[in-house]
Design a protein around this motif. Structure first.
Motif, mmCIF file in Angstrom:
data_model
loop_
_atom_site.group_PDB
_atom_site.id
_atom_site.type_symbol
_atom_site.label_atom_id
_atom_site.label_comp_id
_atom_site.label_asym_id
_atom_site.label_seq_id
_atom_site.Cartn_x
_atom_site.Cartn_y
_atom_site.Cartn_z
ATOM 1 N N HIS A 191 -46.287 -40.877 12.370
ATOM 2 C CA HIS A 191 -47.342 -40.289 11.553
ATOM 3 C C HIS A 191 -46.861 -39.876 10.168
ATOM 4 O O HIS A 191 -45.686 -39.559 9.970
ATOM 5 C CB HIS A 191 -47.940 -39.066 12.263
ATOM 6 N N VAL A 192 -47.807 -39.894 9.244
ATOM 7 C CA VAL A 192 -47.564 -39.411 7.883
ATOM 8 C C VAL A 192 -48.689 -38.441 7.538
ATOM 9 O O VAL A 192 -49.846 -38.635 7.931
ATOM 10 C CB VAL A 192 -47.504 -40.582 6.872
ATOM 11 N N GLN A 193 -48.348 -37.378 6.815
ATOM 12 C CA GLN A 193 -49.328 -36.348 6.472
ATOM 13 C C GLN A 193 -48.938 -35.743 5.124
ATOM 14 O O GLN A 193 -47.793 -35.333 4.924
ATOM 15 C CB GLN A 193 -49.346 -35.256 7.558
ATOM 16 N N VAL A 194 -49.878 -35.732 4.205
ATOM 17 C CA VAL A 194 -49.654 -35.136 2.896
ATOM 18 C C VAL A 194 -50.882 -34.289 2.548
ATOM 19 O O VAL A 194 -51.910 -34.368 3.215
ATOM 20 C CB VAL A 194 -49.430 -36.210 1.805
ATOM 21 N N ILE A 195 -50.769 -33.500 1.477
ATOM 22 C CA ILE A 195 -51.921 -32.752 0.970
ATOM 23 C C ILE A 195 -52.170 -33.210 -0.460
ATOM 24 O O ILE A 195 -51.242 -33.265 -1.278
ATOM 25 C CB ILE A 195 -51.686 -31.217 1.038
#
Length: 320
Positions: A191-195
């Motif tokens: 998974h990848v997660q950014v804001i």
């Protein structure tokens, strides 16, 4: 409202300044004047350097603000100087921290009440990969000590969007734009997660306008790598397992954002933004973040650790 931003000319700070202006507020920034400044003329520029202690904050004397947003506090000495120096001049202190403060980054998901790293000593001034998180913990504690009940701690995930000179997120949108077979880490299920920086900025405005306090994780939608590359328009990903990446010396510098699902840091790609969402955080569509980052990055002259030649060399070696 009258807002002071410590920093404000680069990436996250720039988005925060622009968000406050768009909401109709007056903004002053404290800047050392060492970074390019493309902010609107209506922003009040005050010049100073917290590394010089109280003397470096002389430009702030005689002013009052409804809130201070601290984007550039990395060491306890910097934050101690500004927090104590502004105690009687601001109503609220908003400190931009990081999810790197958490002591157990393998947790799924990471929440605000999870244990934090042991704080660094206030005498520590060198920011490294090892000291970054502990220093931010100490900075948070200073803000909470000086502004009890009238401070907010924002802990963003990796931040993405236009003006991102860190070149972490932009690598992927720029690489995808070149087309062709693309080296992709893992098997697509990690998974990848950014804001999005603009979501962080809008939430900062909300925190100030509503006088919110406490700690908030700021993280965006969590995507599999397969979904992420799909929204970037990658038609021919070549998935490469971690063992092969290690063999060819490809790590986080060459493949930024990638954390295998079983790694000790994997929880940092599973950060819960539930508290912030309940307080009004809004998410930009990840496809819009990618599109707007590419529109900016194509003229930004960014340089990446993994060159097209090196990527082609590795892909060729993997076919043998």
């Amino acid at each position: 409202m009258n807002i002071l931003v410590l920093g404000g000319t680069q990436f996250v700070g720039r988005h925060i300044v622009e968000a406050f202006l768009a909401a109709g507020h007056q903004v002053s920034i404290l800047t050392r004047g060492k970074s390019p400044d493309e902010l609107p003329a209506q922003v009040i520029r005050l010049h100073g350097d917290r590394n010089q202690g109280a003397a470096g904050l002389a430009a702030l004397a005689g002013h009052r603000w409804d809130a201070c947003v601290d984007v550039s506090g990395y060491t306890p000495q910097q934050v101690r100087a500004s927090a104590e120096g502004l105690r009687l001049q601001v109503q609220q202190y908003v400190f931009v921290s990081t999810v790197s403060v958490y002591a157990e980054p393998a947790r799924h998901p990471v929440r605000e009440d999870d244990p934090l790293l042991p704080p660094a000593g206030e005498e520590v001034t060198e920011v490294t990969g090892e000291t970054y998180g502990p220093l931010k913990v100490t900075c948070e504690q200073i803000v909470q000590e000086v502004y009890p009940g009238r401070c907010a701690i924002l802990r963003p995930q990796i931040v993405a969007g236009p003006y991102d000179h860190t070149a972490r997120y932009p690598y992927w949108v720029d690489r995808a734009s070149r087309g062709g077979e693309m080296l992709a880490p893992g098997d697509g299920t990690d998974h990848v997660q950014v804001i999005d920086a603009r979501d962080l900025a809008q939430f900062t405005v909300r925190v100030v306008e509503e006088g919110l306090s406490g700690a908030y994780n700021l993280a965006g939608p969590r995507l599999t790598w397969a979904a992420f590359l799909n929204l970037l328009g990658v038609g021919s990903p070549r998935w490469v397992p971690q063992a092969a990446l290690d063999t060819h010396g490809l790590g986080h510098r060459e493949l930024p954002l990638y954390l295998p699902e079983d790694s000790e840091q994997a929880g940092l790609m599973d950060v819960s933004p539930e508290r912030a969402l309940a307080a009004g955080l809004k998410h930009t569509d990840p496809a819009v973040t990618a599109r707007d980052t590419r529109l900016w990055s194509q003229g930004a002259g960014l340089r990446y650790a993994l060159s097209p030649e090196r990527e082609a060399e590795v892909l060729q070696a993997l076919q043998r």
